[in-house]
Design a protein around this motif. Sequence first.
Motif, PDB file in Angstrom:
ATOM      1  N   VAL A 102       0.765  -1.272   0.013  1.00  0.00           N
ATOM      2  CA  VAL A 102      -0.108   0.059   0.006  1.00  0.00           C
ATOM      3  C   VAL A 102       0.851   1.177  -0.009  1.00  0.00           C
ATOM      4  O   VAL A 102       2.033   1.334   0.482  1.00  0.00           O
ATOM      5  N   GLU A 103       0.377   2.105  -0.510  1.00  0.00           N
ATOM      6  CA  GLU A 103       0.963   3.679  -0.578  1.00  0.00           C
ATOM      7  C   GLU A 103      -0.051   4.712  -0.379  1.00  0.00           C
ATOM      8  O   GLU A 103      -1.211   4.630  -0.860  1.00  0.00           O
ATOM      9  N   PRO A 104       0.196   5.995  -0.270  1.00  0.00           N
ATOM     10  CA  PRO A 104      -0.701   7.039  -0.197  1.00  0.00           C
ATOM     11  C   PRO A 104      -1.020   7.090  -1.626  1.00  0.00           C
ATOM     12  O   PRO A 104      -0.536   7.163  -2.687  1.00  0.00           O
ATOM     13  N   ALA A 105      -2.573   7.606  -1.574  1.00  0.00           N
ATOM     14  CA  ALA A 105      -3.237   7.670  -2.638  1.00  0.00           C
ATOM     15  C   ALA A 105      -3.016   9.187  -3.416  1.00  0.00           C
ATOM     16  O   ALA A 105      -2.949   9.846  -2.429  1.00  0.00           O
ATOM     17  N   GLY A 106      -3.455   9.512  -4.604  1.00  0.00           N
ATOM     18  CA  GLY A 106      -3.672  10.668  -5.148  1.00  0.00           C
ATOM     19  C   GLY A 106      -2.207  11.360  -5.710  1.00  0.00           C
ATOM     20  O   GLY A 106      -2.458  12.381  -6.177  1.00  0.00           O
ATOM     21  N   THR A 107      -1.280  10.447  -5.905  1.00  0.00           N
ATOM     22  CA  THR A 107      -0.006  11.061  -6.369  1.00  0.00           C
ATOM     23  C   THR A 107       0.266   9.972  -7.546  1.00  0.00           C
ATOM     24  O   THR A 107      -0.065   8.943  -7.814  1.00  0.00           O
ATOM     25  N   PRO A 112      -8.310   9.175  -6.940  1.00  0.00           N
ATOM     26  CA  PRO A 112      -8.677   8.001  -6.647  1.00  0.00           C
ATOM     27  C   PRO A 112      -9.853   7.321  -7.482  1.00  0.00           C
ATOM     28  O   PRO A 112     -10.051   6.155  -7.574  1.00  0.00           O
ATOM     29  N   VAL A 113     -10.562   8.360  -7.994  1.00  0.00           N
ATOM     30  CA  VAL A 113     -11.687   7.690  -9.067  1.00  0.00           C
ATOM     31  C   VAL A 113     -11.039   8.326 -10.341  1.00  0.00           C
ATOM     32  O   VAL A 113     -10.946   9.474 -10.667  1.00  0.00           O
ATOM     33  N   ASP A 114     -10.979   7.414 -11.274  1.00  0.00           N
ATOM     34  CA  ASP A 114     -10.471   7.641 -12.570  1.00  0.00           C
ATOM     35  C   ASP A 114     -11.421   7.537 -13.704  1.00  0.00           C
ATOM     36  O   ASP A 114     -12.121   6.563 -13.801  1.00  0.00           O
ATOM     37  N   ILE A 115     -11.486   8.792 -14.421  1.00  0.00           N
ATOM     38  CA  ILE A 115     -12.507   8.616 -15.578  1.00  0.00           C
ATOM     39  C   ILE A 115     -11.421   8.801 -16.884  1.00  0.00           C
ATOM     40  O   ILE A 115     -10.688   9.556 -16.969  1.00  0.00           O
ATOM     41  N   ASP A 116     -11.717   7.927 -17.699  1.00  0.00           N
ATOM     42  CA  ASP A 116     -10.849   7.970 -19.045  1.00  0.00           C
ATOM     43  C   ASP A 116     -11.999   7.734 -20.209  1.00  0.00           C
ATOM     44  O   ASP A 116     -13.140   7.786 -20.033  1.00  0.00           O
ATOM     45  N   GLY A 117     -11.120   7.480 -21.420  1.00  0.00           N
ATOM     46  CA  GLY A 117     -12.028   7.332 -22.573  1.00  0.00           C
ATOM     47  C   GLY A 117     -12.909   6.128 -22.814  1.00  0.00           C
ATOM     48  O   GLY A 117     -13.870   5.858 -23.524  1.00  0.00           O
ATOM     49  N   ARG A 149      -3.783   3.205  -1.553  1.00  0.00           N
ATOM     50  CA  ARG A 149      -4.057   2.557  -2.854  1.00  0.00           C
ATOM     51  C   ARG A 149      -2.982   1.246  -2.911  1.00  0.00           C
ATOM     52  O   ARG A 149      -1.785   1.205  -2.152  1.00  0.00           O
ATOM     53  N   ARG A 150      -3.293   0.390  -3.875  1.00  0.00           N
ATOM     54  CA  ARG A 150      -2.451  -0.930  -4.010  1.00  0.00           C
ATOM     55  C   ARG A 150      -3.022  -1.439  -5.505  1.00  0.00           C
ATOM     56  O   ARG A 150      -3.826  -1.075  -5.880  1.00  0.00           O
ATOM     57  N   THR A 151      -2.008  -2.220  -5.876  1.00  0.00           N
ATOM     58  CA  THR A 151      -2.364  -2.963  -7.181  1.00  0.00           C
ATOM     59  C   THR A 151      -2.511  -4.562  -7.001  1.00  0.00           C
ATOM     60  O   THR A 151      -1.935  -4.884  -5.861  1.00  0.00           O
ATOM     61  N   ASN A 152      -3.393  -4.930  -7.921  1.00  0.00           N
ATOM     62  CA  ASN A 152      -3.409  -6.510  -7.967  1.00  0.00           C
ATOM     63  C   ASN A 152      -3.401  -6.681  -9.582  1.00  0.00           C
ATOM     64  O   ASN A 152      -3.713  -5.995 -10.351  1.00  0.00           O
ATOM     65  N   TRP A 153      -3.321  -7.948 -10.020  1.00  0.00           N
ATOM     66  CA  TRP A 153      -3.245  -8.358 -11.425  1.00  0.00           C
ATOM     67  C   TRP A 153      -3.627  -9.744 -11.668  1.00  0.00           C
ATOM     68  O   TRP A 153      -3.592 -10.722 -10.702  1.00  0.00           O
TER      69      TRP A 153
END
Length: 335
Positions: free
Chosen positions: A32-37, A50-55, A216-220
Amino acid sequence: MTAATESTVLPERITRFPFPFPRDVYRYSTNVEPAGTRTETAAGGWGEHPVDIDGFYVDELADRARVLAADPDRFQALPHMDIAQWDAMVTLMRMLAEAYPRTFALDRDGDVWRWSNVALDLEQAFAYGQAATLPEPPLLYIGRQIQEDVVLLDQRDGALWGDAGLVTSAADWSLRFDVGMSFLQIHGPVPRIHTEGVIGRAQSFLLGLQAGQRYRRTNWTLTVDRRLDTATETYPEWGRDRRLLAEGPLDDVGHRLHLRVEVQHLIRLGASGALMFLIRTYLLPFDEIALVPEWADRLYRVLEELPEDMADYKGITRTREPGLKWLREYGGVCP
């Protein structure tokens, strides 16, 4: 398709892709790491909001609507989570309006709140906590307007409990099955995390989050075709694709096999004290990963080294070898 030259202009879906591997070996961790960067990658960067809007916004929300129409139980909320639903909805509205002020707006006049979503041509006035002022439960209402899945965790008896959520892009799990379970029970099937203490450390960290804190963190995993809904409920629709890909022509692997990455945000809500768990899923096919040589090489090393029990849990036992072979023969990777 082979790896691109340095002069290739990459499309936004690649430059904004959250490539998840910082090293050649992958193991479960709290990571985990701080979000928003912003996190820089070999192709660009990601993570500002934190909430991502894309194409893919309109298409993915249409997919969510389709899944919900076929299976309304993808939304779950235990009765005691009403306050947390309202808290989550308003928090998400504020986050959207702050990050994308040209598209979203949230205003308040006394007891009346007004929400605007220009992208979907929506206007809604509501009174906080009054169910009759919304067309559907608060979490479901705002969940139809974000690309993230969302789960709300209640905190009681020194533990976290998954007591509400809207999940239409699950990676081989079921909210219907998990709702009401504890955090430890939900993660029971994951290999290694209990013996290595990962899940205990994760819960301790989450229990300590204060109101407003965001991490935040990532998974895959790997997914065949651009399919967001790989929930347990729809396994008969997608399960055989892994076998068919492995048995099919190698040429098909590049455009059909996708690296599936989840960016998971963990946010402590203020009014309710609940923990909001946002899960945004991104998909990128192997032939587009190969346009970034550093990614292709790193992905190859991770897949090659990944222990069998972890590969089996992630459901990539059948697709791993075709992916490795494609990366060697078409992706520009030299083992």
